[in-house]
Design an enzyme around this catalytic site. Sequence first.
Site, PDB file in Angstrom:
ATOM      1  N   CYS A  33      48.590  30.759  50.627  1.00 31.55           N
ATOM      2  CA  CYS A  33      47.631  31.541  51.380  1.00 31.55           C
ATOM      3  C   CYS A  33      46.273  30.745  51.448  1.00 31.55           C
ATOM      4  CB  CYS A  33      47.599  32.907  50.318  1.00 31.55           C
ATOM      5  SG  CYS A  33      46.366  33.869  51.293  1.00 31.55           S
ATOM      6  N   SER A  48      44.717  34.489  48.148  1.00 28.09           N
ATOM      7  CA  SER A  48      45.981  34.204  47.184  1.00 28.09           C
ATOM      8  C   SER A  48      46.854  35.267  47.548  1.00 28.09           C
ATOM      9  CB  SER A  48      45.237  34.523  45.768  1.00 28.09           C
ATOM     10  OG  SER A  48      44.500  35.412  45.810  1.00 28.09           O
ATOM     11  N   CYS A  49      47.037  35.480  48.712  1.00 29.20           N
ATOM     12  CA  CYS A  49      48.149  36.698  49.129  1.00 29.20           C
ATOM     13  C   CYS A  49      49.374  36.156  48.588  1.00 29.20           C
ATOM     14  CB  CYS A  49      47.955  36.899  50.593  1.00 29.20           C
ATOM     15  SG  CYS A  49      46.264  37.522  51.112  1.00 29.20           S
TER      16      CYS A  49
END
Lengths: 102, 220
Positions: free
Chosen positions: B124, B128-129
């Site tokens: 990501c 921070s997906c």
Amino acid sequence: MRAYHDLGGTPAGPIDHDEHALQLWEKRIEALLVLLTRKKILRIDENRRGLESLGSEAYFAASYAERRMLSMSNNLIMKGVISVEALAAKIAEIESRVDPLP
Amino acid sequence: MSHDPADHHGHGDHAHGHRHPNQPDHDDTLTYYRKLEMAVRELLIEKNIISADEVRKVVENIESRSPEGGARVVARAWSDPQFKQALLEDATAACASMGFEMALYDVQLTVVENTPDVHNMVVCTLCSCYPRMLLGLPPAWYKSRAYRSRAVREPRAVLREFGLELPDTVSVRVHDSTADLRYLVLPMRPEGTEDMSEAELAAIVNRDSMIGTAVVAAPK
């Protein structure tokens, strides 16, 4: 212009493989985000926009958990869920506690 | 012990020039951000928007989620061709049928399949997906500036740092997650596992193989 959070392809050093276990307060931040999303008070894209509008200085100075907390509190203030005054008063009250940590 | 992107890029490799004052926090240090978390949580409880009990339960739920969830999904896909097809067509629905509800996070899931010709990895770049409901919270390196920056520019070099050297004949596809769309890699089932049960298969699937920075090794 590239936004500061848009890191894809920018130069960077080696990857640190250290596994960091989250502390309780960091998990609580995640829990608050889950609950606010579930109760439809905050949407996930609002949290994303909050992170992207912190400014590069605050974004890179804060840790991952810290910037998520900042984004969340900014959003709650903007939406009128909590007020700046109430937040300041609460923080002052927490600082005045003899043993503030639970 | 560092845990955040700010720590990770404090090695002269970034353009901001300022020092990063934050130190790794310990549970006995009352930093500004810890006070902010306490204050917001207590205000939300006072306003009856959330309860202390709800926070505790969600923390427990977060702690209960781990890569074992994703490993169960992978093992089922390896064992059940119909499930695998459903997973590749609509991962959100297929995972919901196993009790992994993405709706909690308001997100869609896509599963990408590794083959002898294609290796997938997930990043990501913007944040921070991560498919938390299947893998738990992301590891520190996934959130780091170095991984987010480099995964899309030099994925093979990044994979080498993880100890994974892929032949040139294998294409590397990097998937950049967003807040609304998360990815999980379906690793290749190793040879020699034909006789293993679904539960036995789940036990050999490691977290990084579902992010794409590792493969699943054949059991010894």
